[in-house]
Structure formats: C-alpha cells, structure tokens
Design a protein around this motif. Structure first.
Motif, short mmCIF file in Angstrom:
data_model
loop_
_atom_site.label_atom_id
_atom_site.label_comp_id
_atom_site.label_asym_id
_atom_site.label_seq_id
_atom_site.Cartn_x
_atom_site.Cartn_y
_atom_site.Cartn_z
N GLU A 161 -5.72 71.62 46.71
CA GLU A 161 -5.42 70.34 46.06
C GLU A 161 -6.68 69.75 45.44
OE1 GLU A 161 -2.75 68.98 45.23
OE2 GLU A 161 -3.57 67.07 44.53
N GLY A 162 -7.79 69.86 46.16
CA GLY A 162 -9.04 69.34 45.61
C GLY A 162 -9.38 70.04 44.31
N SER A 163 -9.14 71.33 44.29
CA SER A 163 -9.45 72.10 43.09
C SER A 163 -8.54 71.69 41.94
CB SER A 163 -9.30 73.59 43.38
OG SER A 163 -10.22 73.98 44.35
N THR A 177 2.27 74.94 43.75
CA THR A 177 3.15 74.37 42.72
C THR A 177 3.98 75.50 42.11
OG1 THR A 177 1.58 74.76 40.95
CG2 THR A 177 1.38 72.66 42.14
N VAL A 178 4.96 75.11 41.32
CA VAL A 178 5.80 76.12 40.68
C VAL A 178 4.94 77.05 39.83
CG1 VAL A 178 7.66 76.47 39.02
CG2 VAL A 178 7.80 74.60 40.66
N VAL A 194 1.16 83.67 41.29
CA VAL A 194 1.11 84.51 42.49
C VAL A 194 1.99 85.73 42.34
CG1 VAL A 194 1.91 84.59 44.90
CG2 VAL A 194 0.40 82.75 44.14
N SER A 195 3.15 85.54 41.71
CA SER A 195 4.09 86.66 41.58
C SER A 195 3.55 87.77 40.68
CB SER A 195 5.44 86.16 41.06
OG SER A 195 5.30 85.74 39.72
N GLY A 248 -8.53 77.79 42.19
CA GLY A 248 -8.00 77.20 43.42
C GLY A 248 -7.63 78.28 44.42
N MET A 249 -7.00 79.33 43.94
CA MET A 249 -6.57 80.39 44.85
C MET A 249 -7.76 81.19 45.37
SD MET A 249 -2.90 81.71 43.41
CE MET A 249 -3.48 82.54 41.97
N LEU A 250 -8.78 81.34 44.53
CA LEU A 250 -10.00 82.04 44.98
C LEU A 250 -10.72 81.24 46.05
CD1 LEU A 250 -11.51 83.31 41.59
CD2 LEU A 250 -10.81 84.76 43.49
#
Lengths: 180, 284
Positions: free
Chosen positions: B152-154, B190-191, B197-198, B226-228
């Motif tokens: 969220e911060g990212s 989020t969507v 991700v998919s 964010g995911m990293l």
C-alpha cells in the motif's frame, strides 16, 4: 610467466585502495589526482584510473589485483578492467547507506560483464555505525550462493579471508562446470 | 550494530522491506522537519506506530478519530482516566459496553497504518533502528504483516523518478519468489495487480505484461515495484553462460594469452592455478 587478475570494485570511497594496499607485496600503484567535485570531497585524492597490486605465487605465476575507479564518470574503465578477470570483489562501505544503491548498480554491471564468481566485502565492520552483512545481503538482493563477508580493509587477515573465500567460490564453480 | 542513516539514501520502503525480511524486533525512529515518528516491530511484523509526542490516553483520541467516540466522550475519558494505560482503558470501555473489542482493534490498526503511510511521503529524515526496544506493556499492539503495508505504501509513491530508477528495464521477466512465507492470500491486491499477477511467468517480460493489460509504463512499474518490495516476485536475470575458464594471461611485456588459448586450458590446469593461489594467500 602466467598472470591472473582479480578486480576489486565498489562505490566511491568503499575502501578498494586500502584493500589492495593491505595485501599487495608492492606499493599500490594508483593513479590519483585531486578531487574536483564537491560531492566527492570525502578524501583529498581519489582513484582516477585504477589501483594495481601484485602477489607473486612463484616463478611462473603472479596474481594482479586491480581496483576500479569509484566515480560514475569513469564507468568506461570497468569494462576494460573486467576483461579476463578470474573473479571480483565488490566492496561496500557498511557505514554509508547512501552508497548501497550505487553498490548494487556496480555489482549488477560487473555481473553482466562476465560469468565469473564474486564475493561482496562488507567493509568497515570495525566501526560502530556498520550495518550487518546479512542486512546488506537483503539490501543488495544477493543470491543465496553469493558470499557476503565482514571485512576491515586495513586488516591484512580480513583481506586474506575475503580473497580466499573468492578463490573457494571459483573452485566450486569449476567443480560445477566439470560435473555438468 | 547500528542501523541508522537518512531516508534520502535509504527509503522507508527499503527499511520496512529489510525489517520484514530480516524479521527484526525493535523500534524505528524517524525525524523529519521537526516531526518525529516511531514504529515498533516484533519479528518482522509491525505492531505499533505513532507520530509526534505520545499523549496519555492515546486510545481515546484514536477512537475519536475513528468515529467510535464523540469529541465530548473522548474529552471526558481523557480527564477521568488519567494515568490509565491504553490497555486498561480498552478493557474498561469494553466492560462498560461503550465499545467492542473489534472496534478497538480496527481503530488502532488503522491509526498505525495511517501513521506509517505518511512516512512513505518523507523523502528525507534521519532514522535509527533500536533493536529489541518495544513499547511498554500498557500499549495496545497489533501485529500487521509488512508485505501489505509495503504494497500500500508503494501504491502511494507518486514519484515517477523513483520507480524509473528502481525498475529501469521493462524487458526483464518476473517469477514468484520461493520464500515460503510469501503467500498471495495474505496480501490485498487490487484488480489491476491481480491481472498482472496472472501473467507473472519467466517467459513474459514486464513490457509484454503491460501491453496485455493495457497498462502504461508508469502503471506497470508501480505495480511491479510494489510486488518486488513485498517479496512476492523477483526479477529473472538473463541466463548466464557457463562458467568461464579462469583467465590466465601472460605477464606484461611478454606474449598475451588470447581468449581462445585461455579457454583451451584444461580444468586440471585451471584448478591447479587456483589451488596455488589459495596456498600462497594462506601463507601471507
């Protein structure tokens, strides 16, 4: 006479010159000049071309240690210095978090030059402000098989340990290559 | 050992990522423009945070901010419950039926998160991590997974330059990290993030994923960054060639070995060179 080369790299003022100076049997040959950039005025002179140290192994074999210049404007030297290296050491000043991002950039650049083994030396571990090596592993996103070693660049035993660990890594890589 | 520096050189995101991955316990203090904030962590989880000077009966103010208590109620509690810890005050309010335990947990959690998210916007400030320093037992602490906080911060990081610097190359691929504690179900995506991700697969570059999802370079960078940082995915480096032979050259002034000659050296010769170097350095 055979000669092998190791490269000591890392950000500006990481301790590369001191590292080579601690173990070289000759006075480190470095091309230094007065620093002009205000941002780099941490020390009076800095390495412009490279540091150069030597360890004689025998009549037929010698090890050369090359230190890279730390500033970005001398990046063009890195590729040249990396050619034909046996392995490399990435020096990081553990007390200067402002240099960690640059250390990561240097590491990735050298990694892209050649598939040679390397180790990371977490320098200045004798100082109170030093970040722990394992914290640096996370920050630099090192793969588990890459060694990060505590180091004090002006301590000969510490420098020996870093070089030996690099050589052990090179042997391991040779084993893997032979087994493949 | 000290863990201190300036956010200018080492951002809040990087700090939280480090604390998360190293499962640290302690308190992080940040000072910025005359403001001060503290965040406490237990084994890599965020458990407490506050900004400024910590007032007595902090809980009353938190509950008021969350809309669980009126201003008047909060004021009366602060006067009457002077000297009472947040934990004691919470028990008292629950027992008297003013509020539920769930209300307290949600309000305190939100207050902690709001505090931490503000810190993501601090571009600079001195920080220091004091290992094993924790809030006093009277404080209400709630363990919060840092992965979601970092995500969220990212999201709130608006600075294109930062994203650009962290992820300059979109022609690289991603894969899910092997870390056993990284579980998608524990993270709120989020969507758009789910769509990305998919497509995470070493065969797809980030640029291809962006095209497939009709995302701009900025949007894909923000999501991937964010995911990293949360440790969900990692970059797949281009395949490295097989290990090269230890390059053995000739001394300056004599004939230089060519790369071809070096490659032709047998493994036994290369090994012998390395072993001799080891023996020499050991003996120094």
């Amino acid at each position: 006479m055979q000669a092998v080369k190791m490269v000591i790299t890392g950000p500006f003022s990481a301790g590369k010159t001191q590292f080579i100076g601690s173990i070289s049997e000759i006075d480190v040959v470095s091309t230094e000049r007065k620093i002009s950039s205000t941002a780099e005025q941490i020390k009076d002179t800095t390495t412009v071309a490279m540091d150069f140290g030597r360890i004689t192994v025998g009549d037929d074999l010698v090890l050369y240690l090359f230190g890279t210049p730390g500033q970005r404007r001398f990046d063009f030297m890195w590729d040249i210095l990396s050619q034909g290296m046996l392995g490399f050491v990435v020096m990081v000043d553990s007390t200067k978090p402002e240099t960690f991002r640059e250390a990561k950039r240097v590491l990735e650049t050298f990694e892209s030059y050649a598939a040679t083994p390397y180790v990371v030396a977490a320098n200045k571990q004798d100082l109170e402000d030093a970040w722990e090596p394992e914290d640096l592993r996370i920050i630099l996103r090192l793969r588990p098989e890459v060694k990060i070693l505590p180091c004090v660049a002006n301590d000969k035993e510490s420098v020996k340990n870093v070089l030996l660990e690099l050589l052990y890594s090179i042997l391991e890589e040779l084993d893997k290559a032979e087994a493949a | 050992m000290a863990l201190k520096g300036n956010l200018r050189d080492f951002s809040t995101t990087q700090l939280l990522n480090l604390i998360n991955l190293a499962r640290k316990t302690g308190t992080l203090t940040i000072q910025h423009d005359g403001e001060s904030a503290q965040m406490s962590f237990r084994e890599g989880k965020l458990i407490y945070a506050f900004m400024g000077e910590e007032a007595e009966n902090h809980l009353a103010q938190i509950l008021h901010n969350a809309g669980k208590l009126s201003e008047e109620q909060a004021r009366i509690i602060q006067v009457r419950a002077k000297g009472t810890s947040d934990k004691q005050l919470g028990h008292m309010l629950i027992q008297r039926g003013h509020i539920t335990q769930s209300d307290i947990i949600q309000s305190v959690r939100q207050n902690v998160l709001d505090t931490v998210y503000k810190l993501f916007t601090w571009g600079e400030g001195l920080f220091r991590f004091d290992a094993n320093k924790l809030p006093s037992p009277g404080h209400i602490t709630i363990p919060i997974d840092l992965e979601s906080v970092i995500m969220e911060g990212s999201r709130r990081l608006k600075e294109w330059e930062i994203l650009q610097e962290e992820l300059p190359d979109l022609d690289i691929s991603l894969r899910f990290t092997d870390r056993p504690d990284a579980r998608l179900r524990n993270i709120n995506l989020t969507v758009e993030e789910w769509r990305v991700v998919s497509f995470v697969n070493p065969r797809n570059t980030i640029r291809q994923i962006a095209r497939a999802n009709n995302l701009s370079d900025f949007e894909i960078r923000r999501i991937v960054y964010g995911m990293l940082q949360a440790g969900l995915v990692e970059v797949v480096r281009p395949a490295r060639p097989q290990v090269q032979a230890p390059p053995v050259g000739r001394q300056a002034g004599s004939k230089q070995d060519t790369p071809k000659e070096i490659e032709q050296q047998s493994p036994a010769v290369k090994r012998s060179v390395v072993v001799r170097l080891i023996d020499r350095i050991r003996g120094l």
